[in-house]
Design an enzyme around this catalytic site. Structure first.
Site, PDB file in Angstrom:
ATOM      1  N   CYS A 264       0.787  -1.244   0.000  1.00  0.00           N
ATOM      2  CA  CYS A 264       0.000   0.000   0.000  1.00  0.00           C
ATOM      3  C   CYS A 264       0.816   1.290   0.000  1.00  0.00           C
ATOM      4  CB  CYS A 264      -0.957  -0.008   1.188  1.00  0.00           C
ATOM      5  SG  CYS A 264      -2.236  -1.258   0.973  1.00  0.00           S
TER       6      CYS A 264
HETATM    7  N1  LIG Z   1      -3.401  -5.118   1.735  1.00  0.00           N
HETATM    8  C1  LIG Z   1      -3.857  -4.189   2.546  1.00  0.00           C
HETATM    9  O1  LIG Z   1      -3.488  -4.117   3.716  1.00  0.00           O
HETATM   10  C2  LIG Z   1      -4.852  -3.163   2.045  1.00  0.00           C
HETATM   11  C3  LIG Z   1      -5.425  -2.275   2.965  1.00  0.00           C
HETATM   12  C4  LIG Z   1      -6.316  -1.320   2.490  1.00  0.00           C
HETATM   13  C5  LIG Z   1      -6.589  -1.238   1.133  1.00  0.00           C
HETATM   14  N2  LIG Z   1      -6.005  -2.098   0.268  1.00  0.00           N
HETATM   15  C6  LIG Z   1      -6.314  -1.972  -1.151  1.00  0.00           C
HETATM   16  O2  LIG Z   1      -7.117  -3.072  -1.528  1.00  0.00           O
HETATM   17  C7  LIG Z   1      -6.812  -3.462  -2.861  1.00  0.00           C
HETATM   18  C8  LIG Z   1      -6.443  -4.930  -2.877  1.00  0.00           C
HETATM   19  O3  LIG Z   1      -5.235  -5.093  -2.171  1.00  0.00           O
HETATM   20  P1  LIG Z   1      -4.783  -6.520  -1.619  1.00  0.00           P
HETATM   21  O4  LIG Z   1      -3.541  -6.299  -0.841  1.00  0.00           O
HETATM   22  O5  LIG Z   1      -5.928  -7.194  -0.977  1.00  0.00           O
HETATM   23  O6  LIG Z   1      -4.455  -7.253  -3.005  1.00  0.00           O
HETATM   24  P2  LIG Z   1      -4.186  -8.812  -3.216  1.00  0.00           P
HETATM   25  O7  LIG Z   1      -3.290  -8.908  -4.393  1.00  0.00           O
HETATM   26  O8  LIG Z   1      -3.776  -9.441  -1.937  1.00  0.00           O
HETATM   27  O9  LIG Z   1      -5.618  -9.415  -3.582  1.00  0.00           O
HETATM   28  C9  LIG Z   1      -6.330  -9.090  -4.721  1.00  0.00           C
HETATM   29  C10 LIG Z   1      -7.135 -10.310  -5.163  1.00  0.00           C
HETATM   30  O10 LIG Z   1      -7.933  -9.925  -6.274  1.00  0.00           O
HETATM   31  C11 LIG Z   1      -7.985 -11.017  -7.179  1.00  0.00           C
HETATM   32  N3  LIG Z   1      -8.418 -10.490  -8.477  1.00  0.00           N
HETATM   33  C12 LIG Z   1      -7.719  -9.723  -9.352  1.00  0.00           C
HETATM   34  N4  LIG Z   1      -8.501  -9.397 -10.392  1.00  0.00           N
HETATM   35  C13 LIG Z   1      -9.706  -9.956 -10.188  1.00  0.00           C
HETATM   36  C14 LIG Z   1     -10.933  -9.965 -10.901  1.00  0.00           C
HETATM   37  N5  LIG Z   1     -11.085  -9.304 -12.041  1.00  0.00           N
HETATM   38  N6  LIG Z   1     -11.966 -10.652 -10.379  1.00  0.00           N
HETATM   39  C15 LIG Z   1     -11.844 -11.326  -9.208  1.00  0.00           C
HETATM   40  N7  LIG Z   1     -10.718 -11.350  -8.486  1.00  0.00           N
HETATM   41  C16 LIG Z   1      -9.660 -10.664  -8.970  1.00  0.00           C
HETATM   42  C17 LIG Z   1      -6.603 -11.595  -7.131  1.00  0.00           C
HETATM   43  O11 LIG Z   1      -6.582 -12.927  -7.588  1.00  0.00           O
HETATM   44  C18 LIG Z   1      -6.289 -11.489  -5.635  1.00  0.00           C
HETATM   45  O12 LIG Z   1      -6.675 -12.638  -4.931  1.00  0.00           O
HETATM   46  C19 LIG Z   1      -5.709  -2.528  -3.344  1.00  0.00           C
HETATM   47  O13 LIG Z   1      -6.258  -1.434  -4.016  1.00  0.00           O
HETATM   48  C20 LIG Z   1      -5.083  -2.058  -2.041  1.00  0.00           C
HETATM   49  O14 LIG Z   1      -4.451  -0.814  -2.176  1.00  0.00           O
HETATM   50  C21 LIG Z   1      -5.157  -3.072   0.701  1.00  0.00           C
END
Ligand SMILES: NC(=O)c1ccc[n+]([C@@H]2O[C@H](COP(=O)([O-])OP(=O)(O)OC[C@H]3O[C@@H](n4cnc5c(N)ncnc54)[C@H](O)[C@@H]3O)[C@@H](O)[C@H]2O)c1
Length: 432
Positions: A264
């Site tokens: 992030c």
């Molecule tokens: N990781 C954190 O702590 C956190 C905290 C707040 C916000 N966010 C935000 O949340 C979002 C996701 O982050 P994350 O760390 O969870 O990512 P991640 O990579 O861990 O997970 C994303 C998931 O989405 C899936 N995916 C991708 N495209 C897809 C689609 N078209 N349909 C269905 N599934 C799909 C992937 O296979 C994966 O499992 C980002 O924008 C991030 O900035 C993350």
């Protein structure tokens, strides 16, 4: 309520907590392995507490699929897919657009008002810009047939479940009353004293970026002060403690170390800088936060070289690979940057991490030796770098190994550290 979650990653999976609050949660992910793992009743990522929540709700209040059609009955659909950086630092919206389009295809056949809520971190204006796409594909009208919401997530990996269940605020960026009511109902279980910030999507989006920038700025600030402290025989821990007592500053996020990582802070800062510059805003402060952070991991190497100037063929124990403790996430991890630099300098890296070895192998491959325990890692090594603040690294009896210890996270007890004399080096450490 029935809640759909697109993207069962670190942010999306935490919404499993809603099952314990009586909601039904349907995960949709394109990754078959993740879907399988969830349906087997376990978490595809390591996050304390998540496994238990999934295990006790699977097949009752939690389901996982790779088929968007399973979203048909949902009241709220969260989009939690990645928003990585492009090479120029700009935000890559490919996954968000793809997920949104797929949701819109299902929306066409939905007969009730459903809120599409974004948890992916997206720049101000993005949520609203997606409305015409949803309307065109679904044939439905925003605010009349469906709602949109920006509901940013503020959890910290490693304590995501606790953070989600005990938020300091709920930010709801909406355009209509009905969406607001549905979102408030979804979070009804959150203590009444927790502020609900009802705003428009653009503001909700900006709140998330501003918060991440503020957190990153504190880390880069204290890291720079720590680097200065070292040159003046001052211990950063004394300084951080004292300034943290001022209520205008506060004690949190003043832990000096080898820099922030994770999925992030770095990418969100880059996206904000890029977006601001594209609008003609002069960006000075945000760039310097990133610059300090990009250099900070290599402070550990500098400290190491102050005791072993030539690292060629030296065995270096690297304790920790994840970007912080209590997670298996290695994205933008300072430990990985250090491993690569050590390899570049000709060192032999022996690495250990309690949870992140598998993810690290995907990046580092066979360039490093993976050890089964911290002790195996330290044995016969010429020096050690502590790169992640795992609790278990605090209790190791480093004195048995009689090698230089570079404490990149300042986890060693000060009394113990002093015993090592000049064999102990830490970020912002002073022997006085
Ligand atoms: N990781 C954190 O702590 C956190 C905290 C707040 C916000 N966010 C935000 O949340 C979002 C996701 O982050 P994350 O760390 O969870 O990512 P991640 O990579 O861990 O997970 C994303 C998931 O989405 C899936 N995916 C991708 N495209 C897809 C689609 N078209 N349909 C269905 N599934 C799909 C992937 O296979 C994966 O499992 C980002 O924008 C991030 O900035 C993350």
């Amino acid at each position: 309520m029935k809640v759909g979650v697109i993207g069962a990653g670190y942010a999306g999976l935490t919404l499993a907590c809603l099952a314990d609050k009586g909601h039904e949660v349907i995960f949709i992910d394109i990754d078959e392995n993740k879907v399988k793992k969830i349906n087997e009743g376990s978490s595809p990522i390591f996050e304390p507490g998540l496994d238990d929540i999934i295990r006790r709700n699977i097949g009752k209040r939690i389901w996982a699929y790779n088929d968007y059609n399973k979203l048909i009955d949902c009241d709220v659909i969260f989009i939690c897919v990645p928003t990585p950086s492009n090479d120029d630092g700009s935000i890559n919206l490919y996954y968000v657009r793809n997920a949104t389009e797929n949701v819109a295809k299902v929306l066409k056949y939905v007969n009730k008002f459903v809120v599409i809520a974004f948890k992916s971190t997206i720049l101000p204006g993005t949520t609203i810009s997606l409305i015409p796409i949803i309307e065109e594909i679904s044939g439905k009208k925003a605010t009349r047939d469906f709602g949109i919401c920006m509901n940013p997530e503020f959890l910290k990996e490693g304590s995501a479940v606790r953070d989600f269940l005990n938020p300091d605020k709920i930010v709801i960026g909406v355009l209509d009353e009905k969406s607001k009511e549905i979102m408030l109902e979804l979070y009804k279980w959150v203590d009444d004293r927790v502020p609900r910030i009802i705003t428009n999507p653009n503001t909700a989006e900006m709140i998330k970026y501003a918060q991440n920038a503020a957190l990153a700025s504190r880390i880069s600030f204290i890291n720079e002060i720590a680097n200065i402290c070292e040159k003046f025989n001052v211990d950063i821990l004394d300084v951080a403690y004292a300034i943290g007592l001022d209520p205008r500053i506060g004690p949190y996020f003043l832990k000096a170390g080898i820099g922030f990582g994770g999925s992030c802070l770095p990418k969100d800062l880059k996206a904000l800088i890029n977006a601001a510059e594209s609008k003609g805003v002069e960006v000075i402060v945000l760039k310097s936060i990133l610059e300090r952070n990009e250099k900070q991991p290599y402070r550990a190497i500098e400290l190491l070289k102050s005791v072993i100037p030539n690292l060629k063929n030296k065995k270096i124990a690297l304790l920790g690979l994840s970007f912080k403790s209590n997670t298996d996430d290695v994205r933008e991890s300072s430990a990985i940057k250090i491993a690569n630099k050590l390899i570049e300098e000709g060192a032999h890296v022996k690495a250990y991490d309690p949870k992140a070895m598998e993810n690290a192998k995907k990046i580092l491959g066979d360039k490093v030796e993976y050890c089964k325990s911290p002790i195996e890692c330290l044995k016969d090594s010429d020096a050690c770098i502590i790169a992640t603040d795992w609790e278990e690294f605090k209790d190791i009896d480093y004195s048995k190994f009689n090698i230089p210890i570079i404490d990149g996270r300042r986890i060693l007890d000060r009394v113990k550290a002093k015993i090592f004399g000049n064999k102990y080096k830490g970020i912002g450490w002073s022997e006085n």
